[in-house]
Design a protein around this motif. Sequence first.
Motif, short mmCIF file in Angstrom:
data_model
loop_
_atom_site.label_atom_id
_atom_site.label_comp_id
_atom_site.label_asym_id
_atom_site.label_seq_id
_atom_site.Cartn_x
_atom_site.Cartn_y
_atom_site.Cartn_z
N PRO A 430 0.83 -1.20 0.00
CA PRO A 430 0.00 0.00 0.00
C PRO A 430 0.87 1.26 0.00
N SER A 431 0.34 2.30 -0.60
CA SER A 431 1.09 3.55 -0.68
C SER A 431 0.37 4.60 0.15
N PRO A 432 1.10 5.45 0.89
CA PRO A 432 0.42 6.46 1.70
C PRO A 432 -0.19 7.58 0.86
N ASP A 433 0.09 7.57 -0.42
CA ASP A 433 -0.48 8.61 -1.28
C ASP A 433 -1.61 8.00 -2.10
N PRO A 434 -2.86 8.41 -1.80
CA PRO A 434 -3.99 7.78 -2.51
C PRO A 434 -3.98 8.05 -4.02
N MET B 206 -17.91 0.60 7.85
CA MET B 206 -16.76 -0.01 8.48
C MET B 206 -15.90 1.05 9.16
N ILE B 207 -15.42 0.71 10.34
CA ILE B 207 -14.40 1.55 10.95
C ILE B 207 -13.12 0.75 10.96
N LEU B 208 -12.12 1.24 10.25
CA LEU B 208 -10.87 0.51 10.12
C LEU B 208 -9.83 1.20 10.99
N ILE B 209 -9.32 0.46 11.95
CA ILE B 209 -8.32 1.04 12.84
C ILE B 209 -6.96 0.52 12.43
N SER B 210 -6.00 1.42 12.23
CA SER B 210 -4.67 0.95 11.85
C SER B 210 -3.63 2.00 12.20
N HIS B 211 -2.43 1.54 12.51
CA HIS B 211 -1.35 2.50 12.70
C HIS B 211 -0.71 2.78 11.35
N ASP B 212 -1.06 2.00 10.35
CA ASP B 212 -0.42 2.09 9.05
C ASP B 212 -1.27 2.94 8.11
N LEU B 213 -0.82 4.18 7.89
CA LEU B 213 -1.59 5.10 7.06
C LEU B 213 -1.77 4.57 5.65
N SER B 214 -0.78 3.84 5.14
CA SER B 214 -0.90 3.42 3.74
C SER B 214 -2.03 2.40 3.56
N VAL B 215 -2.31 1.62 4.61
CA VAL B 215 -3.43 0.68 4.53
C VAL B 215 -4.74 1.47 4.41
N LEU B 216 -4.87 2.54 5.21
CA LEU B 216 -6.10 3.34 5.19
C LEU B 216 -6.22 4.11 3.88
N GLY B 235 -10.98 14.12 7.70
CA GLY B 235 -11.42 14.59 6.40
C GLY B 235 -11.43 13.48 5.39
N LYS B 236 -11.72 13.85 4.15
CA LYS B 236 -11.72 12.86 3.06
C LYS B 236 -10.30 12.36 2.84
N THR B 237 -10.16 11.05 2.60
CA THR B 237 -8.84 10.45 2.47
C THR B 237 -7.96 11.20 1.48
N MET B 238 -8.51 11.47 0.32
CA MET B 238 -7.71 12.09 -0.74
C MET B 238 -7.17 13.44 -0.28
N ASP B 239 -8.05 14.28 0.30
CA ASP B 239 -7.60 15.61 0.75
C ASP B 239 -6.59 15.49 1.87
N LEU B 240 -6.93 14.65 2.83
CA LEU B 240 -6.11 14.56 4.04
C LEU B 240 -4.70 14.06 3.73
N PHE B 241 -4.58 13.11 2.83
CA PHE B 241 -3.26 12.56 2.56
C PHE B 241 -2.46 13.40 1.58
N THR B 242 -3.16 14.07 0.66
CA THR B 242 -2.40 14.85 -0.31
C THR B 242 -2.11 16.25 0.21
N ASP B 243 -2.96 16.75 1.13
CA ASP B 243 -2.74 18.10 1.65
C ASP B 243 -3.02 18.10 3.15
N PRO B 244 -2.13 17.44 3.93
CA PRO B 244 -2.38 17.39 5.37
C PRO B 244 -2.25 18.77 6.00
N LYS B 245 -3.19 19.13 6.88
CA LYS B 245 -3.18 20.47 7.48
C LYS B 245 -2.44 20.47 8.81
N HIS B 246 -2.76 19.49 9.66
CA HIS B 246 -2.18 19.49 10.99
C HIS B 246 -0.72 19.04 10.93
N PRO B 247 0.18 19.69 11.68
CA PRO B 247 1.60 19.29 11.63
C PRO B 247 1.80 17.81 11.97
#
Lengths: 585, 333
Positions: A430-434, B206-216, B235-247
């Motif tokens: 899996p990649s962290p970039d969707p 489904m609520i998916l719990i993971s420490h691995d961001l790439s799985v989510l 937020g939405k996965t696409m927004d959150l991962f491509t443009d994360p706001k929180h440090p």
Amino acid sequence: MRKGLLRELAGGKPLWVRAVDGVDLDIRRGEVFCLVGESGCGKTSTGKAILKLVEATDGDILLEMPEGEARAYEDVRQRPDDPEARKTLDGLRRKYSVTWKESLPWTVEQALKSAGAFLAAVFLAIVAPSLLLAAVVEPFGDPWSTIGLCVSIGLILGLIGSLPPTRLSRRTRVILTLLALGSIIVAPISALSLHRALVGDVSRFDVGAALATPWTQELAAMLVGFAFGAIAAGGSSSLLLDWRSRSEGMAGIHMRSIRRRLQLIFQDPYESLNPKQSVYEIVSEPLAVNRISTNPGETSALVREALTDVGLRPPEEFLFRFPHELSGGQRQRVSIAAALVLQPDFIVADEPVSMLDVSIRTEILQVMMELRTRRGITYLFITHDLSLAWVLADRIAVMYLGKIVEMGTTEQVIGHPMHPYTKALISVVPSPDPRHKVERIILKGERPDPSDIPPGCRFHPRCPFAFERCGWTAEEVADQLRSLKAGGMLATASGVDLSDAGNVRLSMGGGGPDALVRELNALVSERRETLLPLKGIAAVHATNGFVELSLHASSEPPLLEIEPGNSVACHLVSPPATVSESLTA
Amino acid sequence: MPTLLEVRDLTIEFRTKAGIVHAVEGASFNVERGEAMGLAGESGCGKTTTALALMRLLPYNGRIVRGSISFEGRDLVPVPEDSMRAIRWKEMSIVFQGAMNSLNPVQRVGRQIAEPIMLHEEAEPEASFKRAGDLLELVGISRNRLNDYPHEFSGGMRQRVMIAMALACNPKLVIADEPVTALDVMIQAQILDLLERLRRELHLAMILISHDLSVLADTCEQVTIMYAGKTMESGKTMDLFTDPKHPYTQGLVGAFPDIRGPRNMPEAIPGDVPSLISPPSGCVFHPRCKFAFDRCTKAEPALTELSVGRRAACFLYPQVTEVPPRPIAITEV
């Protein structure tokens, strides 16, 4: 470092599991070499075998071999039947192999040598005690006898003292004490004998009188005897060891000093640290075990340096903590420090960060990479995480069921994978970039049992691209036909089974042999792209009452260099010339 | 129809010898029907505690201090334990962490799957076992293996059995706690593929719990990032991962190497996760944050909507407000 490894480990059942099978890899100084694969593929076993933590059944682990000689080694290994090549091979192994033990033929010269050695040992064993006995019962009267006696005692103690390991050890101290004790016992006796010689009175033993005589002459003779004996024994035994190390190679004798330079970082910092030991004890233990430093000041300085190097600053704050007082990241730093304190050249890191949280993980990796640039450490990094291999490795080897299926530079293996297994493995990471979504190739099932490895290419039962040559067995084809029959196909056959010769045999239904052969042929040509085992069928022919299938010949694909520095073991990518060669073999 | 699951200001405490552990504070999120929400964060950030609280399965020393969990419009926090039984497994179920160890080793898997069906639906044993067989086939295991013991299954298969168990009573929501941790990549892909297929076919939330961001990143529509018991960003996965706001999200996203991206060494987040007994003042992340300024140490940022569907709790964004002083919770005796 290079090795050809064929290793078998005892499994739970009374059979042998070939955990690692014919692995060849060379790791260059200063590089990060990643070994990747699913669990149970033999990557950890390979790492342990390199450090000789498990003995390999066969194969060489060669250390610090210059490139020219490495090439010569590869070259002569290809010609095992040539006596000249064997000689060169033995010579190279003797010089560089950590695992190699020489098996010399029993020659006349050897027999004479062994007999001589045996006689010398018997002579020493008889003469030394009799000399001692004679000294007590009827003391010698002249200094020369005393010298002789002391030389023989010194020789024996010196020989014991200089057996490997030859470094200063506890044994040395014991021997020095024995020598001192010996002098105390021997001194009055010799003094007495001198007294007799001078005074001529043999009636009674008077210690006071004996000690009162001027016996400096005797003492000098004794000291000379001890010193000469011990030095002679030490010298000759070190010569002997030298000869042994030249004839037996590095195996056995130097393993301890070699292991000092090859270290291991374990996976789980919660289990690899002794909860009863403080950080200082954990990190200083290798120093004590390898007898690098016995001086507390020096040990402490080395421990502090190692802790600073792994980022536990200031070291004083951590020295006397116990593992439970550390966080996961700090624990892993401590286990890295324990490996580092011996100043190793090569570290096998077995999943060093897989148990750690992401944010800590990176720090540990940064420490490891920083040490690489600063101390020139070479890493063998064992991981199941391909994305880690992607950012860390200079070169990668992908293992499947104990064999390397693809090896090359990181860009080649991850950027342009050629083996179907590597392709599938990379596609599911899996990649962290969707935005980076790719078509996943999900392999069916799980890896086969390593005690029952499929014939031909060991990946073929799960391979989405398997074809004729990949090693379909009669059983696999029969299973496929049975499931087709269960699905209503093959109406003209009444049953599928295996003949005594191990071929697939279909017993006839109502329609006669021709109808069955026709139906089979049609089925195979229609379904072979989806039901891959059908590809294994080479020909269908009717014999008395049955229809027998003959299967394609198969072979295990060898690991071949496809491009410079990039090797793949797959029939699909093998150069055509080599395929036909391996088929006829 | 109301939202399937609406969690508001959920606050959970554990009483331990060392003091009160503020495991989760002010968690708020929504899960729509058929949607997958990811809950991410480092270990000890309160992901599993949140999941257990949703099922009302907190251990004896834990309690929900504040907040609401409304499931189809009904608040589950005040529901008595007896009535909770009717909701658990039938309405929502959970795949516990560590599938290898969650199954009873001395009971055949068929019985273990059939048990909740018999208990919750009061079905006959025969019908229950038939359904257990169907469920096994649904997750890709032959029904012939109903009579096998857990040790006869591999790790991936046991995880499938756990999923089959969670689906036993046709729940609307499945919580999967680290469903692919400790599994091989290929098995991981098989399980994620299965979950995605089930979600589509059974219209599951489904609520998916993971420490691995790439799985989510691969599987969820929404993601919530937690740190030290607080929600940092959602937020939405696409927004959150491509443009994360929180440090913290930025750090977390940067800490994962990307096999399909450039070969850059991932970046570390210096420091350690704070103690939950005495969390730092102000923003919990400020001791590790490279952008931290005065205000961060004094006041706590509230989770504020930055754009539609996108919320973050960080003072770097001017619209983020401070958390109003909370009424002191009355401690039960």
